[in-house]
Each structure stands twice: as C-alpha cells, then as structure tokens.
Scaffold this motif. Structure first.
Motif, PDB file in Angstrom:
ATOM      1  N   GLU A 285       0.824  -1.210   0.000  1.00 55.76           N
ATOM      2  CA  GLU A 285       0.000   0.000   0.000  1.00 55.76           C
ATOM      3  C   GLU A 285       0.863   1.266   0.000  1.00 55.76           C
ATOM      4  O   GLU A 285       0.511   2.270  -0.638  1.00 55.76           O
ATOM      5  CB  GLU A 285      -0.924  -0.009   1.219  1.00 55.76           C
ATOM      6  N   SER A 286       2.021   1.214   0.709  1.00 51.58           N
ATOM      7  CA  SER A 286       2.919   2.376   0.712  1.00 51.58           C
ATOM      8  C   SER A 286       3.487   2.622  -0.681  1.00 51.58           C
ATOM      9  O   SER A 286       3.576   3.765  -1.139  1.00 51.58           O
ATOM     10  CB  SER A 286       4.052   2.153   1.713  1.00 51.58           C
ATOM     11  N   TYR A 287       3.888   1.543  -1.346  1.00 50.79           N
ATOM     12  CA  TYR A 287       4.378   1.696  -2.720  1.00 50.79           C
ATOM     13  C   TYR A 287       3.275   2.242  -3.635  1.00 50.79           C
ATOM     14  O   TYR A 287       3.530   3.091  -4.499  1.00 50.79           O
ATOM     15  CB  TYR A 287       4.880   0.356  -3.245  1.00 50.79           C
ATOM     16  N   ALA A 288       2.052   1.748  -3.432  1.00 51.50           N
ATOM     17  CA  ALA A 288       0.941   2.231  -4.244  1.00 51.50           C
ATOM     18  C   ALA A 288       0.702   3.716  -4.006  1.00 51.50           C
ATOM     19  O   ALA A 288       0.413   4.473  -4.938  1.00 51.50           O
ATOM     20  CB  ALA A 288      -0.319   1.429  -3.924  1.00 51.50           C
ATOM     21  N   GLN A 289       0.851   4.142  -2.748  1.00 60.06           N
ATOM     22  CA  GLN A 289       0.665   5.557  -2.415  1.00 60.06           C
ATOM     23  C   GLN A 289       1.732   6.421  -3.085  1.00 60.06           C
ATOM     24  O   GLN A 289       1.478   7.571  -3.444  1.00 60.06           O
ATOM     25  CB  GLN A 289       0.714   5.744  -0.895  1.00 60.06           C
ATOM     26  N   GLU A 290       2.940   5.849  -3.269  1.00 60.45           N
ATOM     27  CA  GLU A 290       4.017   6.566  -3.957  1.00 60.45           C
ATOM     28  C   GLU A 290       3.873   6.503  -5.481  1.00 60.45           C
ATOM     29  O   GLU A 290       4.614   7.183  -6.187  1.00 60.45           O
ATOM     30  CB  GLU A 290       5.365   5.962  -3.582  1.00 60.45           C
ATOM     31  N   GLY A 291       2.961   5.661  -5.967  1.00 63.19           N
ATOM     32  CA  GLY A 291       2.807   5.519  -7.411  1.00 63.19           C
ATOM     33  C   GLY A 291       3.715   4.467  -8.007  1.00 63.19           C
ATOM     34  O   GLY A 291       3.808   4.341  -9.236  1.00 63.19           O
TER      35      GLY A 291
END
Length: 735
Positions: A285-291
């Motif tokens: 989810e953190s990677y997804a938040q960073e794009g």
C-alpha cells in the motif's frame, strides 16, 4: 458504529548466537544431535489432555497433539518448542534434555467459564482476578457490564496500595474503551495504568490509540521512545508497524515504507508469519501511495500467497484488500477475479469476515456489490445486474440497509442507462423505501450511541470517584499514622539521648579505626600512583632509536620501508597508551604486543638475529593476566645488549609455558654476547639508560608484588658457563 479490532499476539524468544574468535586456530562446531522428544499438553485447571495443539520448532519441525494430548517431535537440546491453541495462551518451552515434556496450559477466559466462576462465588464478593477475567470475557459483547467488573476489581483492592493490580485494572479499562472506539478514554486509562506500573505492552497500546484518535505527533513520539527500550522481537515489530501506520495516516509514504520494512526484517528473521503477511500488504500500500505500482503488485502477490497459507478468513480479507488496490488502478478484471475468490471463501465459512485492516466486515452482499461496480466501470451492465440482484437479496436477508441502499440505487441507474425506464422507476421506488428505513435506523443508532456514551461516561466517572475516595481514605490513614508517630516521639527522644551517648563512644572507636585504615589506604594510593607513573614510562631509548630508523629510511628514499615501520610502530604505541591505565591486561594481549615489538626490532636488525615465539597449546591465555609491557624491557636488553653486538647471526627465543593451573612460565632466551661482555662495551650514557629502564621494571614488580601478594617472580641467569647468552625466567601467578 462499533469499531472491532482483533489483535493477534505472539511472543517469540530470540535464539542467541555466540561468536568466538581464536587466533590462528580453526574450530568446527558439530550440529547438535537430534532425537524424538515426547510429551503431553494438559489443562492447568482440570489436568485434562488437550488435543489438536500446534507444536512447532520455528523453521524446523511441526506436529500436533493427539486425543490423549500427547505429541512426538524431532528436536535438539537448546531448541524452543512453541505450543499454540485458541484454547490457551501460547506457551514457550526450551529443550534442556531428552526427558518427557509436561506442559500445563492456562486456559483463556471465556464467557462460559466466567459465568461458571460467578455462579460458584455468588455468595462471596468477587476477587480481583475473577473480576478482571469477567471484564475480559464481556469486553466484546457488553461494554457496560465489562466496565462494571473492572469497578468491582478496583473495589476489591484493599487500601488501594497494590500498584500492579491498579495498573492491570486501568489497562483492562483502556482495552474496553479501545475496542468500542472510545480512543480518548482509552488514552486516559492507559496513561493512568502506566502511572501505577511501567508496561511496554501498554505503552504500545497507548501509542496506537494516539494514532486512532488523530494525535499523530504524540503517537510518533511514544513509538520512538519505545524504540529506546529493550523490547521483545514481537514488540519491536508492533512498534515499527505502528510508526508505519502513523506515517501512512499523515500521507508520508516514504517514512511509512521505511518503518514497515524494518518491521518486516524482524518478522522474517523470527518467522512471525501473521506479521509477515500484514507487513507485506502494508508495504504494498505504501508503494501504491508513492505511485510505484510494480513494487506494490510484487508485495501484494507476497501477501496473497502468505495469507492463503494461514487460513480462509485471512485469505479472504487480503483478497479484498488487494482488490481495492486494483480497483483504484482501474484493473477491473483482476479486481473481479479476486473478489469472486473472496466471495467463495466467505460462502465457505458461512460468516462475515473482518478485513485486513480489522475494521470493515466482508460479507457476501458487499462483495457482490463491488463486483457489480467493477463491471459497471467497464460498461458491462448485463454482467453487473445479476451481482447487484444477489447483493440486494443478501443485504435484505442480513438487514444490511447500507449495502441494500447502494446496490438498489446502482441497479436503478443501470436500468435507466439501458433505457428500461419502468424497471428503473420501480427500482428507484425500492431505493427510496430503503433510504427511509435506513434513516429511521440511523436515528435509532444515534440515539443508542448517545445512551451508550452517557452510560460509559457515568461508569468511568464512578471509577474516578472511587479513586478519589480511596485517595481520601489513604490521606486519613496517613493522618492517623502521623498522630501515632507524634505520641511516640517523646519516647524516641529519650531513647535517642541514651543512644547518642553510646554512639559517641562508638565514634571514638571508629575514629581510631578510621585513622588506621586511612593510613593503609594512603600507602595503597601512593603505591598506585607510583605504579601508574612507572607504567606510563616506556623506554625512551626504544622510541628514540625507532624514530631514528624512520629518519634513516626517509634519508635513503625508502619510503615504503619507512611507512611500513612507522605504521607498525604507531600500532604498538597506540596499544601501549590504551593499556597505560591498566594494572594488568590479558596474557593474550601482552603476547600480541610483544610480538609486534619484536617484529619492529627484527625489521631494524634483520641481519643480527632471528626470533621464535613458542606458546604452549595447552596454555589458557585468557585465564592469566600480566602487567602491560612487563616483558618488553627484557626483550630489548636481549636485542640491544646481547644480539646486536654478536658477530654472527643470533637467535632469540620467547616461550610461554603453563606449569600448572595457577602458574605460567615466561622464558626470554638469547645467545648473544652475554651480560658481562655487554657491560664492557657500553658507554656511560648507555649504562645510565639501561640502569633506569631496568630499575623501573624492578620497581613495578616490587610494587605489584606488595599490592597483589607476590604476583610475579623474576630470575636472570647466564645461558652458557662462559657467560655468553642470557636467560630471563618469569613466573606469573593467576591470583
């Protein structure tokens, strides 16, 4: 709405790895022998066997108990057995021998067991432990009754002086508040618990409730303070995960990712599977938040695989979480696939499931609704309609008006877009009816929530009043104690006068004793000062000649030799300075210093002598200590006054031999020109320098033998009958 948090706690004890350094000797460690370890698991209260208990050696073996509660597992001495079951608290057992293992497990309090205890003690007041167990049993079903039991637990504490029990009571009260979403009250009660007794687990709960209450900076501060404490591996994971959650809440994916990764590293090393799954999902989810979608997909794939290995409930929750990710990135085909798999899992279990965040229940109706939304996003209305109809039907049966409302509205919009206005109007009327019903339900829920909050607040105030009353009683008790002390004061004064006379006599005796002791201590301090002064005086003759050698190499443009010599000389000087404050150093370190010194002298006088060190292989060099640089002056005399003047190449032997468990013999032997011949060749200046150097050594040995009871014996003799060669023998005692 009720905020349900399921917290799964596992404790793991770290296996400690010991590293041993041995100079020049290779050691191979044999793997510990394995054997079949047998044992059984029984209930602590009833002594009845417990079957289907998970018995595991982390990363190695796994088995379960049979109906008789017995198990058999391949193990080694030193392994850690982990016993897990939903019937009792997790038990850890260290294997110490091959004997049969008996594990008595403490059962987790249940509602039924608590009711039984209450029935058995109906005629007697509840004890503290029973009241706390009752509070925990009702925690998830009846907040008011649970708090009432905490109140009874506090009332059972006589005098209010039991800090540990007070801490447990307020921690339990905080757990109740946290479960029912009253994070502000939970924070207050956790703080009060910590005032009574420090508990790292309570501090972790406090930090997490700061986050849930929106106190993000307070949460970060509390978590970071926890990192300065000594935590178990599981607690370290909880802290890093908590920090990651806080940073995720304030939209700082970089810090969030960093802390999740630190937690995952520990979870992987300790094989804490549930946390590995959670942290893989949160990192995604953190990677997804960073794009960074590719990295997010990789970690979501990991979390799906790990969750599938745990159980169906966890797998379904993770599939829903990953499906939400694919929905946000418009990968609707992948979303639909995962939601259908989650739907199969939910139908298999036959019950709602809490999602991976521990908040929203996963139900058949909401999964059908989300699948329909994914089809609608692709303009596949015909595929969406059956799922919406299933969602409406299931929501109607489960009285889930929110999902029923959303699904009905969505179905009406689809019929409208398809041009079927009759069905659209009919469905819209159903939607209006559901909205009206939902409005009434919400009003009731708001009213119930208001009553619930008032009830909890009243019960909380009652506990505060109880605390205040108890503090008042303690003050009254203290006042009574003070009055009693005042009455006894006169008697104490009389006794004090008599005692003073006795003390004066004792003081006179003590003064005489102190003066004598001070004199001894002064002599001892003088010895220490003299010893320190002598210890810091390395032979200036050696230093002067060493620097002259460096200068000679530089003059000859031999920079490599100069650098090499100066580097090793600086190592020796640094070691000498580091040990200058020590009376004794390990014999192993003295040998290393002596080897470095001889190496430097040999570097300067390569054509004058060869040297050889002999260390008895049975000598336990770490068991003996020696004054630092005690041997160097003797070796320097052998080189400078014995071997240097010899026409042919000489030999220097330095031998360390253990005589017995308490003594070591050090032999320094050279075949030089001998002491008498050396004296004849010396200049007046050399005689003075040698006399000063050897005089310092003799003084050091004399002082050390006075302070430490004949620690070192030294004897010097000629090697040959004609006076050639010199042999120095030192006997070093352990104590």
């Amino acid at each position: 709405m009720r905020l349900c948090l399921f917290i799964l706690s596992f404790l793991s004890l770290a296996s400690q790895l010991c590293a041993q350094e041995e100079s020049g000797i290779g050691v191979e460690l044999e793997a510990p022998a394995t054997f079949m370890l047998k044992g059984e698991v029984v209930d602590m209260e009833t002594d009845q066997p417990i079957d289907k208990v998970n018995v595991e050696i982390a990363g190695k073996e796994y088995t379960t108990t049979n109906r008789a509660g017995e198990f058999s597992i391949r193990a080694s001495v030193g392994d850690e057995l982990i016993f897990r079951s939903d019937a009792f608290e997790t038990v850890y057992y260290q294997v110490v021998d091959r004997q049969r293992v008996m594990v008595r497990a403490e059962p987790i309090p249940t509602l039924a067991s608590t009711e039984k205890k209450l029935a058995e003690q109906a005629s007697n007041p509840l004890g503290f432990e029973t009241a706390i167990d009752s509070a925990k049993a009702y925690l998830r079903s009846d907040a008011g009754r649970s708090i009432e039991f905490v109140t009874l637990a506090l009332e059972s504490i006589q005098g209010g002086g039991d800090d540990d029990r007070n801490a447990i009571a307020f921690s339990t009260l905080g757990d109740i508040n946290a479960f029912w979403g009253q994070n502000d009250l939970a924070i207050s009660n956790y703080k009060r618990s910590l005032e009574y007794a420090e508990d790292k687990a309570v501090r972790i709960k406090l930090a997490d409730n700061f986050r849930q209450n929106g106190n993000y900076q307070e949460s970060i501060g509390e978590f970071e303070r926890l990192l300065d404490l000594e935590l178990s591996p599981y607690q370290q994971i909880e802290v890093y995960e908590g920090l990651g959650d806080v940073y995720a809440s304030i939209s700082d994916p970089l810090q969030s990712l960093k802390n999740y990764q630190l937690g995952l590293r520990i979870a992987n090393s300790r094989q804490i599977t549930p946390k590995i799954t959670d942290l893989n999902s949160k990192i995604a989810e953190s990677y997804a938040q960073e794009g960074k979608l590719e990295e997010a997909i990789t970690f979501f794939d990991n979390s799906l695989d790990l969750a599938g290995r745990e159980n169906t409930r966890r797998s379904a929750a993770e599939k829903n979480r990953v499906a939400d990710f694919y929905n946000s990135n418009q990968n609707f085909d992948k979303e639909i696939q995962l939601r259908q798999e989650a739907l199969d899992d939910i139908e298999e279990i036959g019950d709602s499931i809490i999602d991976a965040n521990g908040i929203n229940p996963l139900t058949v109706q909401n999964q059908n609704y989300k699948i329909a939304n994914a089809y609608v996003a692709q303009d596949k209305y015909d595929e969406a309609i059956p799922f919406l109809e299933k969602s409406i039907s299931e929501a109607d049966q489960k009285q889930d008006l929110i999902v029923q409302k959303d699904a009905t509205r969505k179905l009406s919009e689809i019929y409208r877009d398809l041009g079927d206005l009759d069905k659209a109007a009919q469905t819209y009327q159903q939607y209006v009816s559901v909205v009206d019903e939902l409005y009434i339900q919400k009003e009731q829920e708001l009213s119930q929530a208001a009553r619930f909050n008032r009830e909890i607040t009243l019960r909380q105030n009652r506990i505060i009043s109880l605390e205040n009353e108890r503090e008042l009683n303690e003050s009254r008790y203290q006042l009574a104690v003070d009055n009693q002390e005042l009455i006894q004061k006169n008697n104490r004064i009389q006794k004090w006068i008599i005692g003073s006379l006795v003390v004066i006599a004792l003081l006179l005796l003590y003064t005489a004793f102190t003066q004598r002791k001070t004199a001894r201590q002064q002599r001892y301090a003088n010895d220490l000062l003299a010893l320190k002064s002598l210890r810091t005086q390395m032979n200036p003759h050696f230093i002067f000649n060493a620097l002259n050698s460096v200068n000679s190499y530089i003059a000859q443009s031999d920079e490599r030799a100069a650098n090499r010599y100066l580097s090793e000389f600086s190592q020796l000087m640094r070691a000498v300075l580091e040990n200058s404050e020590e009376d004794f150093i390990p014999l192993a370190k003295e040998i290393e210093l002596l080897q470095l010194y001889v190496k430097l002298e040999h570097f300067r006088f390569t054509d004058k002598f060869d040297y050889h060190f002999e260390v008895d292989p049975n000598l336990q060099v770490d068991q003996f200590v020696i004054p630092p640089m005690l041997l160097q002056p003797y070796v320097e005399n052998a080189v400078w006054h014995g071997l240097r003047y010899k026409e042919e190449k000489g030999n220097l032997l330095i031998r360390f031999r253990q005589l017995d468990t308490e003594r070591v013999e050090v032999l320094i032997q050279d075949d030089g020109i001998g002491r008498e011949h050396s004296k004849a060749l010396k200049t007046d200046h050399q005689k003075k320098q040698n006399s000063k150097g050897m005089g310092n050594i003799k003084k050091r040995i004399a002082i050390l033998n006075t302070m430490y009871s004949d620690k070192v014996d030294v004897s010097i003799s000629d090697l040959e009958s004609d006076g050639r060669g010199t042999q120095v023998t030192l006997i070093l005692k352990k104590d």
